[in-house]
Design an enzyme around this catalytic site. Structure first.
Site: not given
Length: 327
Positions: A106, A108, A110-111, A177, A200, A239
């Site tokens: 996805h 975001h 942090d990915h 998400h 996520d 995570h």
């Protein structure tokens, strides 16, 4: 992506994307340093060795996981959510692997936030994903964005994504998400080894927040799609949230012995020096310990005070968003 959504929501609507992404990147890096200091990593790198496939777990930031998916015969490799490109390329070099493919769950930061730097350092990679919003992050002439899955009806795709790695794949669209979230289900050619990268959407003992979706969508993702995978399927999530999630699971089902046992196991992993990842779990385990995979169970419905599956899912997520463990 966890508790920074309020800050992100304020700045993202007022600033250009490049400024927003820089702010988000700074937030994650500072958070990681505050949590980890000069230790630099939240877990030790580990390797899951199969007969045909190897998974290398690469910790990133304060609690993220990146993954290398390795074809043991050819050494061709895909990386999942490579937010820290230098860590990825160092692991590739040390193991003598050939990185060919990037799999993004996805958009975001942090990915997907490492894509631009990774493509600059390793041009010519094939990038697969389900959301055009991270194209602006890695604008690059070397980018080959082979498929945008967000345009496909959200069902299990009974097709094989053909590229250099020799495994059969099913790609799950799992919007909730984020609206473009996808999961990657991978088997060997004999379907003896089965794994799923869930980003996520599904965590050990939990699920992602409903940032861009609904309880109905998460029910479809967890109960109708992921729960339908074979029980032996190993789950690699985005995570390290195991103990936080299981604390909530024990709150929902205080008599569930499977949850209690898993908490003890995870605690031993995390108290090791250095800490050991708690991933992977399995689909079978998640059906026993994850309240979001158990919304049809009487004990979970009793906690949520509803027998409607969707309302149970909604009630659990609302409660979990504000849950503080007493332990």
């Amino acid at each position: 992506m966890g508790g920074w959504q309020s800050m992100f929501g304020v700045i993202s609507g007022r600033l250009p994307n490049c400024v927003t992404q820089a702010a988000v990147a700074t937030y994650f890096r500072v958070s990681a340093f505050r949590k980890l200091g000069f230790r630099g990593t939240h877990s030790i790198q580990t390797r899951q060795q199969g007969e045909k496939m190897q998974i290398q777990i690469l910790p990133a930031l304060s609690d993220n996981y990146m993954y290398l998916l390795v074809d043991e015969k050819s050494k061709e490799t895909a990386v999942v959510d490579p937010v820290e490109p230098d860590t990825v390329l160092r692991a590739i070099k040390d193991a003598g692997l050939n990185l060919t493919t990037v799999l993004i769950t996805h958009h975001h930061w942090d990915h997907a936030g490492g894509n631009k730097a990774l493509l600059a350092k390793a041009p010519g990679l094939t990038v697969l994903g389900g959301d055009s919003r991270y194209l602006y992050i890695y604008k690059s002439s070397s980018l080959y964005f082979s498929v945008c899955l967000s345009s496909i009806h959200p069902v299990i795709l009974q097709v094989s994504i053909q590229y250099t790695l020799s495994y059969f794949r099913l790609v799950f669209t799992t919007p909730c998400h984020t609206s473009g979230h996808i999961c990657y289900y991978v088997t060997d050619e004999n379907q003896k080894e089965r794994i799923v990268f869930t980003g996520d959407t599904l965590f050990l003992g939990g699920c992602g927040r409903f940032f861009e979706g609904t309880a109905e969508q998460m029910f479809t993702a967890l109960i109708e799609k992921l729960s339908a995978l074979p029980d032996i399927t190993k789950v690699y999530s985005g995570h390290e949230y195991a103990l936080q999630n299981l604390a909530y699971g024990e709150h929902v089902e205080p008599e569930n012995q499977y949850i209690k046992d898993k908490i003890q196991w995870c605690r031993a992993q995390r108290e090791s020096v250095p800490p050991i990842p708690t991933v992977p779990s399995t689909i079978a385990e998640e059906k026993l310990i994850n309240p979001f995979m158990r919304v049809q169970k009487p004990a979970v419905q009793a906690h949520a005070k509803s027998t409607d599956d969707i309302e149970v899912m909604r009630a659990l997520r609302t409660e979990k968003d504000n849950f503080k463990s007493k332990k």
